[in-house]
Design a protein around this motif. Structure first.
Motif, mmCIF file in Angstrom:
data_model
loop_
_atom_site.group_PDB
_atom_site.id
_atom_site.type_symbol
_atom_site.label_atom_id
_atom_site.label_comp_id
_atom_site.label_asym_id
_atom_site.label_seq_id
_atom_site.Cartn_x
_atom_site.Cartn_y
_atom_site.Cartn_z
ATOM 1 N N ASP A 3 -15.290 -24.145 6.678
ATOM 2 C CA ASP A 3 -14.870 -25.416 6.101
ATOM 3 C C ASP A 3 -13.860 -25.162 4.984
ATOM 4 O O ASP A 3 -13.817 -24.074 4.391
ATOM 5 N N GLN A 42 -2.216 -26.513 7.083
ATOM 6 C CA GLN A 42 -3.124 -27.100 8.053
ATOM 7 C C GLN A 42 -3.766 -26.002 8.885
ATOM 8 O O GLN A 42 -3.198 -24.942 9.100
ATOM 9 N N LEU A 49 -12.758 -30.256 7.340
ATOM 10 C CA LEU A 49 -11.698 -30.330 6.339
ATOM 11 C C LEU A 49 -11.897 -31.597 5.526
ATOM 12 O O LEU A 49 -12.005 -32.691 6.081
ATOM 13 N N ALA A 76 -9.881 -34.995 9.411
ATOM 14 C CA ALA A 76 -10.154 -34.709 7.998
ATOM 15 C C ALA A 76 -10.881 -35.878 7.343
ATOM 16 O O ALA A 76 -10.570 -37.039 7.593
#
Length: 200
Positions: A3, A42, A49, A76
């Motif tokens: 994560d 990214q 995320l 996200a």
């Protein structure tokens, strides 16, 4: 992949302080003063995320950042924070811009950590669901969305102009490709279908 948390605040010292807080709790975190740096970091993989962003970012604002993030990281989770809280903004953040939470400064660290933990779990689930959806045809995605909305196979056949058998065949294909059997499975997958946040 693990994560990660991206903290965005034009007060870089604050962003770095929050990143260190996450680090002390075993979480990977990166601080940014400018949201323009985000696309360069990214990530792929199945890790969650979570974006923690201030609403006031100089010429930018956190709501616009949330919209742009959806273009390159649709799974996200986004948390908003501000020193100038308004009830209307809080409602807008959660409903219209897909925010997980809306935090007032000075930040309540326990609430922040709890919200980020929930956001990462949400992001991981959405990432896995999105991967499953990628295996579906366009028509199967339509059927999935309608099942997730609670429609019966007969109702779906009427909506899409298909035979009942064709709908059942599509549902069988969805089960085979995603493992979805219960309505809650379809609802979970349905949340990962592409949406227009501006219409929420």
């Amino acid at each position: 992949m693990a994560d990660a948390i991206y903290v965005i605040d034009d007060d870089l010292d604050l962003a770095q302080s929050l990143a260190r807080l996450f680090g002390r709790h075993g979480l990977e975190a990166h601080a940014f003063a400018d949201p323009a740096g985000l696309p360069s970091v990214q990530r792929g993989g199945e890790g969650g995320l979570c974006i923690v962003t201030d609403i006031m970012l100089g010429d930018d604002n956190g709501f616009d950042v949330a919209q742009s993030i959806r273009a390159w990281a649709p799974s996200a989770a986004v948390l908003f924070m501000t020193a100038w809280p308004h009830t209307a903004d809080a409602v807008d953040a959660i409903r219209r811009h897909g925010g997980i939470d809306y935090l007032e400064k000075p930040i309540d660290e326990e609430r922040l950590l709890r919200s980020v933990s929930e956001g990462l779990a949400w992001s991981r689930e959405r990432t896995l669901a999105a991967r499953a959806i990628e295996r579906l045809s366009a028509r199967e995605r339509e059927v999935l969305g309608l099942v997730a909305d609670g429609k019966s196979s007969k109702a779906i056949a009427n909506v899409l102009g298909l035979s009942l058998k064709t709908v059942e065949d599509h549902r069988a294909a969805i089960r085979a490709k995603t493992g979805a059997h219960l309505l809650e499975d379809y609802v979970r997958l349905g949340r990962a279908l592409p949406i227009n946040l501006g219409d929420k």
